[in-house]
Design an enzyme around this catalytic site. Structure first.
Site, PDB file in Angstrom:
ATOM      1  N   LYS A 286      48.830  53.775  39.820  1.00  0.00           N
ATOM      2  CA  LYS A 286      48.620  52.917  38.669  1.00  0.00           C
ATOM      3  C   LYS A 286      49.485  53.440  37.519  1.00  0.00           C
ATOM      4  O   LYS A 286      49.516  54.642  37.264  1.00  0.00           O
ATOM      5  CB  LYS A 286      47.133  52.937  38.283  1.00  0.00           C
ATOM      6  N   GLU A 371      28.240  43.006  40.169  1.00  0.00           N
ATOM      7  CA  GLU A 371      27.314  42.566  39.124  1.00  0.00           C
ATOM      8  C   GLU A 371      25.957  42.186  39.704  1.00  0.00           C
ATOM      9  O   GLU A 371      24.910  42.485  39.118  1.00  0.00           O
ATOM     10  CB  GLU A 371      27.913  41.379  38.357  1.00  0.00           C
ATOM     11  N   ARG A 399      28.076  35.798  37.740  1.00  0.00           N
ATOM     12  CA  ARG A 399      27.956  36.112  39.164  1.00  0.00           C
ATOM     13  C   ARG A 399      26.516  36.332  39.590  1.00  0.00           C
ATOM     14  O   ARG A 399      26.153  36.120  40.733  1.00  0.00           O
ATOM     15  CB  ARG A 399      28.675  37.449  39.442  1.00  0.00           C
TER      16      ARG A 399
HETATM   17  C1  LIG Z   1      33.661  39.976  38.662  1.00  0.00           C
HETATM   18  C2  LIG Z   1      34.535  40.871  37.844  1.00  0.00           C
HETATM   19  N1  LIG Z   1      34.012  42.007  37.330  1.00  0.00           N
HETATM   20  C3  LIG Z   1      34.784  42.814  36.584  1.00  0.00           C
HETATM   21  C4  LIG Z   1      36.097  42.500  36.343  1.00  0.00           C
HETATM   22  C5  LIG Z   1      36.934  43.376  35.432  1.00  0.00           C
HETATM   23  N2  LIG Z   1      38.055  43.971  36.155  1.00  0.00           N
HETATM   24  C6  LIG Z   1      39.294  43.479  36.065  1.00  0.00           C
HETATM   25  S1  LIG Z   1      40.376  44.315  36.982  1.00  0.00           S
HETATM   26  C7  LIG Z   1      39.192  45.403  37.485  1.00  0.00           C
HETATM   27  C8  LIG Z   1      39.541  46.531  38.378  1.00  0.00           C
HETATM   28  C9  LIG Z   1      40.219  46.061  39.598  1.00  0.00           C
HETATM   29  O1  LIG Z   1      40.572  47.179  40.359  1.00  0.00           O
HETATM   30  P1  LIG Z   1      41.507  46.980  41.598  1.00  0.00           P
HETATM   31  O2  LIG Z   1      41.106  45.753  42.324  1.00  0.00           O
HETATM   32  O3  LIG Z   1      41.524  48.236  42.365  1.00  0.00           O
HETATM   33  O4  LIG Z   1      42.929  46.699  40.970  1.00  0.00           O
HETATM   34  P2  LIG Z   1      43.892  47.728  40.171  1.00  0.00           P
HETATM   35  O5  LIG Z   1      43.743  47.361  38.734  1.00  0.00           O
HETATM   36  O6  LIG Z   1      43.442  49.102  40.455  1.00  0.00           O
HETATM   37  O7  LIG Z   1      45.250  47.441  40.672  1.00  0.00           O
HETATM   38  C10 LIG Z   1      37.960  45.085  36.943  1.00  0.00           C
HETATM   39  C11 LIG Z   1      36.721  45.829  37.165  1.00  0.00           C
HETATM   40  C12 LIG Z   1      36.589  41.302  36.890  1.00  0.00           C
HETATM   41  N3  LIG Z   1      37.844  40.901  36.677  1.00  0.00           N
HETATM   42  N4  LIG Z   1      35.797  40.517  37.638  1.00  0.00           N
END
Ligand SMILES: Cc1ncc(C[n+]2csc(CCOP(=O)(O)OP(=O)(O)O)c2C)c(N)n1
Length: 628
Positions: A286, A371, A399
């Site tokens: 990242k 959630e 959700r």
């Molecule tokens: C239902 C939901 N909960 C929380 C989020 C907030 N959120 C956006 S990106 C993320 C992390 C995603 O991590 P990952 O899939 O590993 O992608 P990375 O950013 O590490 O590439 C979160 C928790 C969201 N978009 N949707």
């Protein structure tokens, strides 16, 4: 990076241009795209670290697959900047997240290459399964690719999809972008399992070792190796019986170096040849290519504008945000009450719970992007005598609607829900608007629904919510406070009691974040001869019926103001209550938000466009009085 003139990026008009490039040129393009993303995000803000981590994956996908015939689906969608840049939106990308400009998430209306709108996590695998099943029914031939992060994989929906994918065995290529991070460090058993898969790099090593031993075994060695997939299967089953994806019926490949274009292209080409579901575990970093983001991927996950040289945010006002007041208050309360437990669904910093997690690690739970689970987890804790405070953004709590109903409200379980980012949310577009919570909460049995007018009232509300002995939701915006001094001593707000802020002839009842705008509007209108009392409702449920009935004049006017969808919202609650009284012949104006039109931009810009800034309130009330 080369001079402006020699930039490969300038020659990229669409994905077909990627396919002509050599590996060396692709790698230069990756460098140029990174520099471009950093430059733009430093000005506009945006999801920097995830996008920097996904540059090579995006390039390799567009190199191997033919978008839009082949369907590429991005989970969450926050990592799609490279995809946007190379699918004809290179210049518009300068204005990503701006108005006018393009969205920071995939949006179908924006490009034929964005085949699925996203913003909420963990939906890509299910959607991919839909596309793949449709492909089979329609006897079409194209690839279906889903890109999901290790964070996105913590969401239950991903596993519901894997359950069907492994069973139905349609050809789907799942690219699992593993970087150990959700927004914060990914947590949980699944995360541990993935890091075990990655860290060993054991599978390839063991396979090579077994191969070299077999080569030297006369007669049986080579025939065994030549079994190909069967040979690989045997190795996996013998040495790694727990390979969970394989057990589910999904071919597993990995770990692959997710920044090596050569390796990625090779495995994607291989996956194309396999006629069934495949999961490719790609290991990425990242923030790749920008040291401040590598060192602090969490802050740069959704970065505010920053200075490229130092990585420091450009502006840091002194007024605390609602999130930080929430976080401080929970810490303050938890110091005196060891029954308090804080829960987040993968947003420890965003929800302001960072300090709490540091001070009370044993009472802090990040459950991943889960959630629904978070709500039921809180339910069990509460039934066992603890006082869970569950902090989930308004849009993501959608959700867990059934869990709120079935596992909390029907049993009348005291859990406090802190709904951050309630109301208009800047920059991220429609998927992130926190506009529905008043509606989806106010009809749940036993649920208390409230919103503070400012950051000081927020702290009193959190304190009070813990005493109500019912489920209680507090909504507050993604914003800085008003700079109101925070009272040292927390105060109990009587349940269902509103307060009057101004007297007047007719009545304006404002809820939460709209109270001060309503007050301002009332003061402006007073000078024009429209006299409105202003009530800070505090509670959408239970309403302060007594005070409202006291202040309403028969044949008078009632105006309600809320930062939420009007249909079924706070204004509707007031209207229903007054209708039930049956004795007023009222003029009634409900001001709130529409169902669908959410332009990009900053909060002020969006409020202006939707006529819910102070000026808009004045205009609408004036017009209403004009028509009477
Ligand atoms: C239902 C939901 N909960 C929380 C989020 C907030 N959120 C956006 S990106 C993320 C992390 C995603 O991590 P990952 O899939 O590993 O992608 P990375 O950013 O590490 O590439 C979160 C928790 C969201 N978009 N949707």
């Amino acid at each position: 990076m080369g001079s402006e003139m020699s930039r490969i990026l300038d020659t990229i008009k669409g994905p077909q241009d990627i396919k002509k490039l050599s590996l060396r040129q692709l790698s230069q393009l990756a460098t140029e795209i990174r520099a471009y993303i950093i430059e733009v995000v430093s000005r506009n803000g945006g999801h920097l670290s995830s996008n920097l981590g996904a540059v090579e994956i995006s390039l390799a996908l567009h190199y191997v697959f033919n978008s839009p015939q082949d369907k590429i689906i991005w989970d969450v969608g926050h990592q799609c900047y490279t995809h946007k840049i190379i699918t004809g939106r290179k210049d518009q990308f300068r204005n990503v997240r701006r108005n006018p400009g393009i969205y920071g998430f995939p949006v179908r209306e924006e490009s034929e290459h964005d085949i699925y709108n996203t913003g909420h996590a963990s939906t890509a695998l299910s959607a991919a399964m839909g596309f793949a099943t449709a492909r089979a029914r329609k006897k079409e031939k194209h690839e279906v690719v889903a890109v999901v992060g290790d964070g996105g994989l913590t969401g239950g929906i991903s596993w519901e999809a894997l359950n069907q994918i492994g069973h139905q065995r349609e050809k789907i290529i799942i690219v699992l972008n593993y970087n150990e991070m959700s927004i914060s460090y990914n947590v949980g058993a699944l995360s541990k399992y993935l890091s075990y898969l990655v860290s060993g790099r054991y599978y390839l090593r063991v396979k090579d070792q077994v191969k070299s031993i077999l080569k030297s075994v006369p007669l049986v060695g080579w025939p065994l190796i030549k079994l190909g997939r069967a040979f690989e299967e045997a190795i996996k089953k013998t040495f790694f019986p727990g390979l969970v994806f394989e057990e589910l019926g999904i071919k597993y490949t990995g770990p692959v170096q997710g920044h090596s274009l050569g390796s990625l292209i090779e495995v994607f080409e291989d996956a194309k040849k396999y006629d069934g579901p495949t999961l490719i575990l790609c290991v990425t970093q990242k923030g790749r290519g920008y040291t401040p983001a590598i060192n602090n991927p969490e802050r740069f996950h959704s970065a505010k504008p920053f200075d490229v040289k130092t990585g420091r945010p450009l502006s840091q006002g002194k007024v605390p945000s609602y999130s930080s007041v929430f976080g401080q208050t929970v810490v303050k309360l938890a110091r005196k009450d060891n029954k308090i437990i804080a829960i987040t669904a993968a947003m420890p910093e965003g929800t302001g719970l960072g300090a709490f997690s540091g001070e009370f690690p044993g009472r802090f739970f990040d459950v991943g992007i889960a959630e629904q689970h978070a709500v039921d987890f809180a339910s069990g804790l509460s039934l066992s005598g603890f006082k869970p405070i569950t902090a989930i953004y308004s849009t993501f709590l959608q959700r867990a609607y059934d869990q709120l109903y079935h596992d909390i409200c029907l049993m009348d379980i005291p859990v406090v829900f802190a709904l951050d980012r309630a109301g208009i949310v800047p920059d991220d577009g429609p998927t992130h608007q926190g506009i529905n919570d008043i509606v989806y909460l106010r009809h749940l049995p036993n649920m208390i629904v409230m919103a503070p007018k400012d950051e000081n009232e927020l702290q009193h509300m959190i304190y009070s919510a813990l005493t109500y002995k019912h489920p209680a939701a507090i909504r507050f915006p993604k914003a800085k406070g008003f700079g109101i001094p925070l009272d040292e001593k927390l105060r109990l707000l009587p349940l269902g009691k509103a307060e009057m802020l101004k007297e007047g002839r007719d009545l304006m009842i404002a809820y939460g974040s709209m109270v001060y705008s309503a007050l301002e509007a009332a003061e402006i209108l007073e000078k024009e001869g429209i006299s409105l009392a202003v009530m800070n409702a505090r509670f959408a449920k239970p309403l302060d019926e007594k005070l409202i009935l006291d202040k309403v004049r028969p044949k008078g006017t009632v105006v309600t103001v809320e930062e939420g969808v009007i249909a079924g919202g706070f204004g509707s609650a007031v209207r229903e209550m007054l209708d039930n009284e049956g004795k007023f012949d009222l003029c009634f104006l409900r001001i709130g938000l529409p169902l669908d039109i959410y332009p990009l931009g900053k909060i002020d810009q969006i409020k202006k466009a939707l006529h819910v800034d102070t000026e808009g309130l004045c205009r609408r009330i004036r017009d209403f009085y004009g028509k009477k």
